[in-house]
Scaffold this motif. Structure first.
Motif, PDB file in Angstrom:
ATOM      1  N   PHE A 268       0.870  -1.234  -0.070  1.00 54.72           N
ATOM      2  CA  PHE A 268      -0.028   0.041   0.038  1.00 54.72           C
ATOM      3  C   PHE A 268       0.953   1.287  -0.159  1.00 54.72           C
ATOM      4  CE2 PHE A 268      -3.772  -2.696   0.852  1.00 54.72           C
ATOM      5  CZ  PHE A 268      -4.723  -2.048   0.374  1.00 54.72           C
ATOM      6  N   ARG A 276      -3.896  -1.989  -4.887  1.00 50.37           N
ATOM      7  CA  ARG A 276      -5.163  -1.526  -5.745  1.00 50.37           C
ATOM      8  C   ARG A 276      -6.272  -2.863  -6.021  1.00 50.37           C
ATOM      9  NH1 ARG A 276      -4.561   3.366  -7.901  1.00 50.37           N
ATOM     10  NH2 ARG A 276      -6.417   2.966  -9.307  1.00 50.37           N
ATOM     11  N   SER A 279      -7.964  -3.646  -2.757  1.00 49.00           N
ATOM     12  CA  SER A 279      -8.821  -2.742  -2.157  1.00 49.00           C
ATOM     13  C   SER A 279     -10.215  -2.866  -3.099  1.00 49.00           C
ATOM     14  CB  SER A 279      -8.259  -1.460  -2.401  1.00 49.00           C
ATOM     15  OG  SER A 279      -7.178  -1.159  -1.887  1.00 49.00           O
ATOM     16  N   TRP A 315     -14.554   4.630  -2.661  1.00 51.02           N
ATOM     17  CA  TRP A 315     -13.429   4.788  -1.965  1.00 51.02           C
ATOM     18  C   TRP A 315     -13.056   6.374  -2.590  1.00 51.02           C
ATOM     19  CZ3 TRP A 315      -8.370   5.561  -3.944  1.00 51.02           C
ATOM     20  CH2 TRP A 315      -8.203   5.624  -5.367  1.00 51.02           C
ATOM     21  N   LEU A 324     -14.361   3.116   2.185  1.00 52.28           N
ATOM     22  CA  LEU A 324     -13.076   2.693   1.977  1.00 52.28           C
ATOM     23  C   LEU A 324     -12.137   3.993   1.920  1.00 52.28           C
ATOM     24  CD1 LEU A 324     -12.552  -0.245  -0.437  1.00 52.28           C
ATOM     25  CD2 LEU A 324     -13.184  -0.343   2.197  1.00 52.28           C
ATOM     26  N   LEU A 326      -8.466   5.645   1.696  1.00 51.87           N
ATOM     27  CA  LEU A 326      -7.044   5.085   1.409  1.00 51.87           C
ATOM     28  C   LEU A 326      -6.217   6.259   1.950  1.00 51.87           C
ATOM     29  CD1 LEU A 326      -4.968   3.495  -0.255  1.00 51.87           C
ATOM     30  CD2 LEU A 326      -5.078   5.327  -2.044  1.00 51.87           C
ATOM     31  N   LEU A 331      -5.014   0.697   3.930  1.00 52.07           N
ATOM     32  CA  LEU A 331      -6.573   1.057   3.598  1.00 52.07           C
ATOM     33  C   LEU A 331      -7.434   1.140   4.811  1.00 52.07           C
ATOM     34  CD1 LEU A 331      -8.856   1.103   1.182  1.00 52.07           C
ATOM     35  CD2 LEU A 331      -8.787  -1.037   1.572  1.00 52.07           C
ATOM     36  N   GLY A 353     -10.435  -9.242  -0.305  1.00 52.81           N
ATOM     37  CA  GLY A 353      -9.392  -8.568  -0.868  1.00 52.81           C
ATOM     38  C   GLY A 353      -8.686  -9.371  -1.731  1.00 52.81           C
TER      39      GLY A 353
END
Length: 436
Positions: A268, A276, A279, A315, A324, A326, A331, A353
């Motif tokens: 991350f 990615r 997520s 997100w 979500l 970031l 996350l 995930g």
């Protein structure tokens, strides 16, 4: 579990006896968390710890169908008076409790009497998630934000214990000794606290813990909450971890932070492709994940727009209203609350995930504005019923948990819906306020 492993567990507990006895431990609490998010326990005198480690302590499987208010339902795969399991303490996580003199604590794994792990054990699901990560060459680190409100103890109604402003230092001044005692107790128990502060709601506080492996993070979430409870009660006050202490007020969240690692690198940090995809997998399953992370009727009193409860299936980078968020190196799943079982929570998020990685899922464009202002951003479920329906049709999550556990989770949720089908929002807040 064969005889050699039983002997090893017995010897290990025996070796721990003198040190625990010297610290005046007299009782060890063995805990597990049920499907309604309540921490249940059986305890043994210190002198019986070795026997408990080797042979377990009896506990009925009926706890799998307890509702949060102790009402018992008959599920499709669990329930009734027949059967017995054994609770085996995890001695690696044995902790002397700073807030309960004379007590130690250990999370327990549930096994059949034969010693075979019980497939509906929630902690086992978190272990399986760690194994699934390892099989794909990954590890994960997770941590929880624990929010709670401190109330007066002489009433079942909600009376805040402080009058200080949201995020205000005055609140900490009013409860200065209490705040120090909470942090001292956590420090004595080797819980690494990253941050502590007053929160938005009346008499609300928050503590964030350092990232650990998924099982360890869930264990720590249990330990932190029960430590807060013990210290709060010793101060003549009462803690509420409910998603909605009073209807119309801001509720308590239980945000999960998670990062994905490979060969010592945090994927991350720099938002690598696998991060990615991970997520995206969580986002693709977020509506079904609400049945695990927002598992109570009170959860849906909290998940309303423009209260920073993150009720949108979206997100964004540093966006506190998307489910979500970031952050630079992890996350944050912001929509979850503390009526959730933390073991099921980490297990389900990892499953979602990893599905994103397996399918090379793609993230949509992130949001950098309040989703409520756009008008077309999809919402998370607005009711427990909707969340359960999403969960039951989510093949990835139900297969990860197995037919029996997934079905029992749904049965417990529907039991709560049926039991409180005529309750008002304030009635739901009232009955949930002091349970978790």
């Amino acid at each position: 579990m064969d005889s050699a492993e039983r002997d090893q567990r017995f010897d290990r507990a025996t070796e721990l006896f003198d040190g625990l006895n010297a610290r005046e431990v007299r009782v060890v609490a063995l805990t597990w968390v049920d499907n309604s998010g309540i921490t249940r326990t059986k305890s043994v005198p210190l002198r019986k710890l070795a026997h408990a480690a080797a042979h377990g302590v009896g506990a009925s499987p009926v706890f799998d169908v307890f509702l949060f208010d102790d009402w018992i339902i008959q599920g499709r795969f669990a329930g009734g008076p027949v059967g017995d399991l054994r609770l085996h303490p995890d001695l690696d996580r044995l902790t002397v409790l700073a807030g309960q003199p004379g007590w130690a604590w250990a999370p327990a794994d549930r096994h059949f009497q034969s010693g075979v792990p019980y497939p509906m054990d929630q902690r086992l699901q978190a272990r399986k998630a760690e194994q699934s990560l390892a099989e794909r060459g990954f590890t994960a680190k997770a941590g929880f934000e624990i929010e709670w409100c401190v109330g007066k103890a002489d009433t079942d109604d909600w009376v805040p214990a402080t009058s200080g402003a949201a995020y205000g230092h005055a609140r900490q001044v009013e409860l200065s000794d209490y705040c120090v005692d909470v942090l001292n107790a956590l420090d004595q128990q080797d819980v690494e606290v990253l941050q502590f502060h007053p929160e938005y709601a009346a008499s609300q506080f928050e503590v964030s813990t350092a990232p650990e492996g998924p099982v360890a993070a869930a264990d720590t979430a249990v330990l932190v909450r029960e430590t807060i409870r013990a210290i709060t009660i010793r101060h003549g006050l009462r803690p509420s971890f409910s998603p909605k202490v009073i209807n119309g007020g801001v509720g308590n969240g239980g945000h999960l932070h998670i990062s994905l690692w490979r060969d010592g690198t945090n994927l991350f940090d720099g938002f690598h492709d696998e991060a990615r995809q991970f997520s995206a997998g969580v986002l693709n399953h977020i509506r079904a994940l609400c049945a695990i992370g927002c598992p109570s009727l009170a959860s849906y009193l909290r998940l309303v727009p423009q209260t920073w409860s993150a009720p949108f299936a979206a997100w964004g980078e540093e966006n506190r209203e998307t489910a979500l968020r970031l952050i630079r190196d992890n996350l944050e799943v912001k929509c979850f609350d503390l009526t959730a079982n933390p073991y099921l929570l980490v297990a389900s998020v990892v499953a979602a995930g990893l599905d994103g990685i397996a399918t090379q899922a793609t993230l949509p464009e992130g949001l950098n504005v309040d989703p409520a202002l756009l008008g077309d951003v999809p919402r998370l479920p607005t009711s427990l019923r909707e969340a359960v329906e999403e969960f039951e049709k989510d093949a990835v999550l139900t297969e990860a948990f197995g037919k029996e556990l997934a079905g029992t989770i749904a049965d417990v949720r529907r039991g709560e819906m049926e039991r409180y089908k005529d309750a008002s929002p304030q009635g739901i807040a009232n009955v949930t306020r002091w349970r978790h």
